[in-house]
Design a protein around this motif. Structure first.
Motif, PDB file in Angstrom:
ATOM      1  N   GLY A 184       0.840  -1.425   0.081  1.00  0.00           N
ATOM      2  CA  GLY A 184       0.015  -0.044   0.297  1.00  0.00           C
ATOM      3  C   GLY A 184       0.773   1.275   0.026  1.00  0.00           C
ATOM      4  N   MET A 185       1.967   1.253   0.741  1.00  0.00           N
ATOM      5  CA  MET A 185       2.666   2.299   0.623  1.00  0.00           C
ATOM      6  C   MET A 185       3.490   2.552  -0.392  1.00  0.00           C
ATOM      7  N   VAL A 186       3.960   1.673  -1.286  1.00  0.00           N
ATOM      8  CA  VAL A 186       4.492   1.657  -2.408  1.00  0.00           C
ATOM      9  C   VAL A 186       3.441   2.304  -3.349  1.00  0.00           C
ATOM     10  N   PHE A 187       2.104   1.584  -3.300  1.00  0.00           N
ATOM     11  CA  PHE A 187       1.065   2.314  -4.366  1.00  0.00           C
ATOM     12  C   PHE A 187       1.047   3.883  -3.820  1.00  0.00           C
ATOM     13  N   GLY A 188       1.348   4.440  -2.924  1.00  0.00           N
ATOM     14  CA  GLY A 188       1.338   5.829  -2.294  1.00  0.00           C
ATOM     15  C   GLY A 188       2.639   6.480  -3.116  1.00  0.00           C
ATOM     16  N   ILE A 189       3.701   5.890  -3.256  1.00  0.00           N
ATOM     17  CA  ILE A 189       4.760   6.639  -3.795  1.00  0.00           C
ATOM     18  C   ILE A 189       4.434   6.775  -5.199  1.00  0.00           C
ATOM     19  N   GLY A 190       3.782   5.699  -5.971  1.00  0.00           N
ATOM     20  CA  GLY A 190       3.470   5.808  -7.163  1.00  0.00           C
ATOM     21  C   GLY A 190       2.418   6.978  -7.731  1.00  0.00           C
ATOM     22  N   ALA A 231       6.828   0.056 -19.834  1.00  0.00           N
ATOM     23  CA  ALA A 231       8.088   0.800 -20.379  1.00  0.00           C
ATOM     24  C   ALA A 231       7.824   2.248 -20.083  1.00  0.00           C
ATOM     25  N   GLU A 232       6.404   2.752 -20.265  1.00  0.00           N
ATOM     26  CA  GLU A 232       6.147   4.178 -20.282  1.00  0.00           C
ATOM     27  C   GLU A 232       4.976   4.490 -19.246  1.00  0.00           C
ATOM     28  N   TYR A 233       4.466   3.661 -18.738  1.00  0.00           N
ATOM     29  CA  TYR A 233       3.601   3.875 -17.586  1.00  0.00           C
ATOM     30  C   TYR A 233       4.495   3.472 -16.360  1.00  0.00           C
ATOM     31  N   HIS A 234       5.025   4.313 -15.748  1.00  0.00           N
ATOM     32  CA  HIS A 234       5.787   4.509 -14.731  1.00  0.00           C
ATOM     33  C   HIS A 234       5.196   4.105 -13.492  1.00  0.00           C
ATOM     34  N   LEU A 235       6.031   2.980 -12.796  1.00  0.00           N
ATOM     35  CA  LEU A 235       5.432   2.483 -11.403  1.00  0.00           C
ATOM     36  C   LEU A 235       6.847   2.782 -10.577  1.00  0.00           C
ATOM     37  N   PRO A 236       6.440   2.547  -9.388  1.00  0.00           N
ATOM     38  CA  PRO A 236       7.729   2.527  -8.455  1.00  0.00           C
ATOM     39  C   PRO A 236       8.372   1.294  -8.628  1.00  0.00           C
ATOM     40  N   VAL A 237       9.826   1.546  -8.662  1.00  0.00           N
ATOM     41  CA  VAL A 237      10.762   0.220  -8.763  1.00  0.00           C
ATOM     42  C   VAL A 237      11.714   0.279  -7.443  1.00  0.00           C
ATOM     43  N   VAL A 284      12.069   3.011  -3.997  1.00  0.00           N
ATOM     44  CA  VAL A 284      11.248   2.569  -2.723  1.00  0.00           C
ATOM     45  C   VAL A 284      12.253   2.648  -1.486  1.00  0.00           C
ATOM     46  N   PRO A 285      12.188   3.520  -0.391  1.00  0.00           N
ATOM     47  CA  PRO A 285      13.099   3.631   0.672  1.00  0.00           C
ATOM     48  C   PRO A 285      12.611   2.502   1.553  1.00  0.00           C
ATOM     49  N   GLN A 286      13.536   2.973   2.593  1.00  0.00           N
ATOM     50  CA  GLN A 286      13.235   1.857   3.798  1.00  0.00           C
ATOM     51  C   GLN A 286      11.646   2.120   4.137  1.00  0.00           C
TER      52      GLN A 286
END
Length: 816
Positions: A715-721, A743-749, A753-755
């Motif tokens: 969920g938190m990664v979703f928030g970053i995106g 390639a063009e729809y950018h998602l968090p990798v 993603v931090p700690q």
């Protein structure tokens, strides 16, 4: 609470329950305590070794491949499909079309009927119109690309620019939506009379669900019976939708979704490839596998709707809110009823006597909009929580303190109590773990670390909790291969979409039946099993899990009767049956026992009478065990396997059924949380990096700490995106989806993603279900993006109201 058993001669014992008040849970009384423990996924080894079969991996002899062909216009009609244009391509078998039955788009979750059908009228670019079938996937792909289609092109009349179409916004279909317009007091007047006000408009873009596994279906017929292996989150609803689309009986459709590689809402209902596969399989009399490509998934399944949200807040000089206005305009295809319920949590998150939640919709010739993980709250709390942060700055108040001052004693929109509400505990524990007091500065753009501005932000999270009707079966049977000689087989059409259903349900069954977890055979994802609501809406584990819980509870009671114990004195542990405590009979039970004794006496008389005339009739059933052979004094125990072995069928089955009751209306049920984020913004380029995030969340009793924590990470990664990168872009000229691949729809990798730190705040909610749990998967998303946006403001003093926050929106406003 209303719960009752049925044990009619010849029928399967069933324990039913409706939630009409607080209930106790058996988890407090079981000898084993697997529930809550961080048990490793029971299907983990299958998945990492490639032995967990997904829909496209099932094989049927004589299988062929189908590839969808999509429309290349955004509005108009198909006038001709030239099937001869692919006739010379080696390996192509046939072009299959069905103008009436092909799906125009996917179906929403929980619907009983097929989605919009028809392959002639075109409503968006990429709409499936035909399927090319080949002996190989490559041949079918080449055929689909080469297929010549003629159109009556009306793209010039299509609605392709959301801003231009705002003037045509219309009322939503509240009956079909998951939220309703509401108004209390006089919001506009309250806003005008408030000492301190804030009135802002926020825009969020369309987003793609982007599950790892693309949508796929393998269909084959055996006479009139259709079997379809499909990637779907809700099997029971999917079965009904397929039957309706093909105009056949439900009983003639078997849907199998044993493993689903993510869905995030895009697989709640059937999608176009399923019906195309079924039609082609029927026409060719061969199994047909259709796998959508990534562009097809993004073009022709669902997207999260873009939104335009007005948030207006009014409060006194001390920050106490009196007015909250949340007006949302979202988009969808013409004549589709789904709208983004962005104000779901606004109804109850903060106090305020004047409040309005209102929805409008704009018709667009874009991909269908539908549920994406945390529909409503995920984007609604971006706007609300950013507005609350700005109001706190306007007041010169710590944003946590502002939220404390606006904590309601009851649901302010319905004047009903909260079942539980641990928001303040989340704020306290989350802020302490994050180090809020040490890190947060009330002055934006006050800390430069090398070339990076550093800032912190926070936002609260909330996600409503629901219980849905569900049924499951549990069977205890002998199994010499197991150490204890017995195993439990659990059957439910519930799905596992990567969230851990196989594992948490195995923990539930193991605890209630007193067996090791490897003695549980969890069978999921088949429409031949008892029906559940499936995975979605954060109600899957609670609903399907409760029916499994009740089926196992009924087995406990059946075993207790056979060994002369009561439900409250039986203990099951490590495959042994023992007695614990003393039975406490209630008034109702004493009345029932008296009735049973009278019935037993009558049965004895009937059997004696029939025996005298030379007949042999038994009305007591053949699975009765003489309870007098069991003596539980001196802490005696008896192997469960021995008890089961005395039954005629060498097994014992029971069902469990759960249904929502009065609790859903008498108490506001929700999960809560608090997100904290630290970001760095480059002083020259405007690049944003999230340095760390902390989230504290409640979800009732936690079934598995590892899996719940993993859900919160997601969920938190979703928030970053959502905060920084995710955005579906439709070309305003022809409606094409410009970024229809990963390639063009950018998602968090990984690099984005931090700690992440997750705190699961302890909570027990007896109003939710017999397990006292709530869904957690979507709670952590809510507010996560807003915490990042608020941290960006704190870092550089720039408020962005148009998401995502990309560097081009910051670069010309950065501090010197």
């Amino acid at each position: 609470m209303a719960a009752f058993d049925t044990d009619i001669l010849g029928s399967e014992p069933t324990k039913r329950m409706m939630m009409n008040g607080p209930v106790d849970t058996l988890f407090d009384k079981t000898s084993s305590k697997l529930v809550g423990k961080p048990v490793t996924r029971v299907d983990g080894s299958l998945k990492v070794s490639g032995q967990a079969p997904y829909s496209a991996e099932f094989y049927k002899d004589n299988r062929v491949y189908g590839v969808l062909a999509g429309a290349t216009i955004s509005n108009g009609k198909v006038t001709n499909i030239d099937t001869e244009s692919v006739a010379d391509i080696p390996g192509v078998i046939k072009v299959v079309t069905d103008a009436k039955h092909f799906l125009r788009n996917s179906q929403q979750g929980g619907k009983m009927k097929a989605p919009t059908q028809g392959a002639i009228d075109i409503a968006y670019h990429g709409q499936p119109i035909a399927i090319v079938v080949g002996e190989t996937f490559e041949a079918a792909t080449e055929g689909a690309k080469a297929l010549v289609v003629s159109y009556e092109d009306e793209t010039d009349e299509a609605a392709l620019d959301f801003k231009q179409e705002l003037k045509n916004a219309h009322e939503v279909n509240e009956k079909e939506g998951s939220d309703k317009n509401s108004e209390h007091g006089d919001p506009e007047k309250g806003l005008q009379q408030s000492a301190v006000t804030l009135d802002r408009v926020y825009t969020t873009p369309s987003q793609s669900n982007s599950p790892m596994e693309p949508h796929s279906s393998l269909a084959y017929w055996e006479g009139d019976k259709l079997t379809i292996y499909t990637s779907n989150q809700m099997v029971a609803f999917s079965q009904k939708q397929i039957a309706d689309a093909l105009e056949i009986d439900n009983d003639n459709v078997n849907v199998i979704s044993r493993y689903v590689g993510g869905g995030f809402g895009s697989k709640l209902g059937i999608s176009p490839e399923s019906i195309a596969a079924a039609i082609a399989a029927k026409e060719l009399d061969r199994p047909v596998l259709v796998m959508m490509t990534r562009p097809q998934v993004m073009e022709s399944t669902v997207r999260r709707s873009n939104t335009r949200q007005r948030i207006a807040l009014g409060c006194d000089e001390n920050g106490v809110l009196n007015t909250i206005i949340h007006d949302t305009i979202s988009s969808n295809l013409p004549n589709e009823s789904f709208f983004e319920p962005a104000g779901l949590s606004t109804h109850y998150l903060y106090r305020g006597e004047n409040r309005r939640v209102n929805y409008e919709q704009v018709d667009m010739n874009w991909t269908l909009s539908g549920s994406m993980r945390a529909p409503g709250e995920a984007v609604g709390q971006i706007a609300l929580e950013c507005a609350m942060d700005e109001l706190a700055c306007q007041l010169g108040m710590d944003p946590i303190e502002l939220r404390r001052r606006n904590e309601p004693e009851e649901d302010p929109s319905q004047q009903i109590p909260f079942s539980t509400r641990q928001l303040l505990a989340c704020l306290e524990q989350g802020s302490k773990a994050f180090g809020w007091e040490e890190k947060h500065s009330s002055e934006p753009a006050s800390y430069l670390e090398g070339d990076w501005w550093i800032g912190t932000g926070m936002a609260v999270a909330s996600r409503g909790n629901q219980l849905m009707p569900s049924e499951a079966r549990a069977t205890l049977q002998l199994d010499p291969s197991k150490t204890l000689g017995v195993k439990a087989v659990i059957e439910s059409d519930m799905t596992d979409i990567g969230t851990g259903s196989y594992t948490v349900f195995s923990q539930v069954a193991a605890d209630l039946l007193g067996l090791p977890i490897d003695h549980i055979d969890m069978q999921l994802g088949d429409s031949r099993f008892p029906s559940s609501p499936g995975s979605g809406g954060s109600f899957g584990a609670a609903s399907a899990g409760s029916s499994i819980y009740l089926a196992c509870a009924e087995l406990r009671e059946q075993i207790a009767k056979r060994v002369g114990l009561h439900a409250d004195t039986i203990q099951l542990g490590e495959g042994q049956v023992s007695k614990t405590g003393e039975h406490q009979a209630g008034v109702a039970e004493r009345a029932v026992e008296a009735g049973k004794k009278a019935l037993d006496a009558l049965v004895d008389k009937v059997e004696d009478a029939t025996e005298k005339v030379g007949l042999s009739v038994s009305m007591k059933g053949s699975n009765n065990i003489d309870p007098e052979q069991y003596d539980f004094s001196d802490s005696a125990t008896y192997p469960l396997a021995d008890i089961i072995s005395q039954l005629e069928d060498k097994k014992l089955s029971a069902k469990g059924q759960i249904a929502p009751g009065k609790n859903g209306k008498s108490h506001r049920q929700a999960c809560y949380g608090a997100n904290f984020a630290e970001v760095a913004v480059h002083r020259v380029t405007g690049e944003v990096r999230v340095k760390n995030m902390t989230g504290a969340f409640t979800a009732g009793r936690i079934l598995n700490h590892n899996l719940a924590t993993s859900q919160c990470y997601g969920g938190m990664v979703f928030g970053i995106g959502a905060a920084l990168m995710e955005e579906v872009i439709h070309d305003k000229r022809d409606g094409r989806l410009c970024n229809h691949d990963l390639a063009e729809y950018h998602l968090p990798v990984n690099a984005d993603v931090p700690q992440l730190e997750v705190i699961l705040v302890e909570e027990d909610d007896p109003y939710t279900n017999p397990m006292h749990i709530k869904g957690i998967g979507e709670t952590a998303i809510s507010g996560a993006a807003a915490a990042i946006a608020n941290a960006i403001y704190n870092a550089v003093g720039v408020r962005i109201y148009d998401f995502p926050i990309t560097l081009d929106k910051l670069i010309d406003q950065l501090p010197d």
